[in-house]
Design a protein around this motif. Structure first.
Motif: not given
Length: 83
Positions: A13, A15, A38, A45, A51
């Motif tokens: 993951s 950001t 998304q 998120r 993410l």
């Protein structure tokens, strides 16, 4: 589209900021593009801002990726045949 997310130790993951820093793309652009992903259910998120890519993204892109790889191999074979 069913949104299936699997988290395990191999999941990665990131950001908005880390994507921006590693890619050189402005943070606001990353945010806008991730918002589109998304909405497709391809990225989620977390409450911590991390993410994660969903399996839906992998499944949706698998056929196209395979097709592009075959095209690349065919193009390389044609170049090699001309040499």
């Amino acid at each position: 589209m069913t949104n299936t997310h699997h988290k395990d130790e191999s999941s990665k993951s990131c950001t908005f900021q880390s994507v921006s820093q590693s890619s050189g793309i402005p943070r606001e652009t990353v945010r806008r593009k991730v918002s589109i992903l998304q909405n497709k259910g391809w990225v989620s998120r977390g409450s911590d801002g991390q993410l994660s890519v969903s399996l839906d993204a992998a499944n949706a892109l698998a056929d196209e990726t395979r097709h592009l790889l075959f095209q690349q191999n065919d193009a390389q074979a044609a170049i090699d045949a001309e040499s």
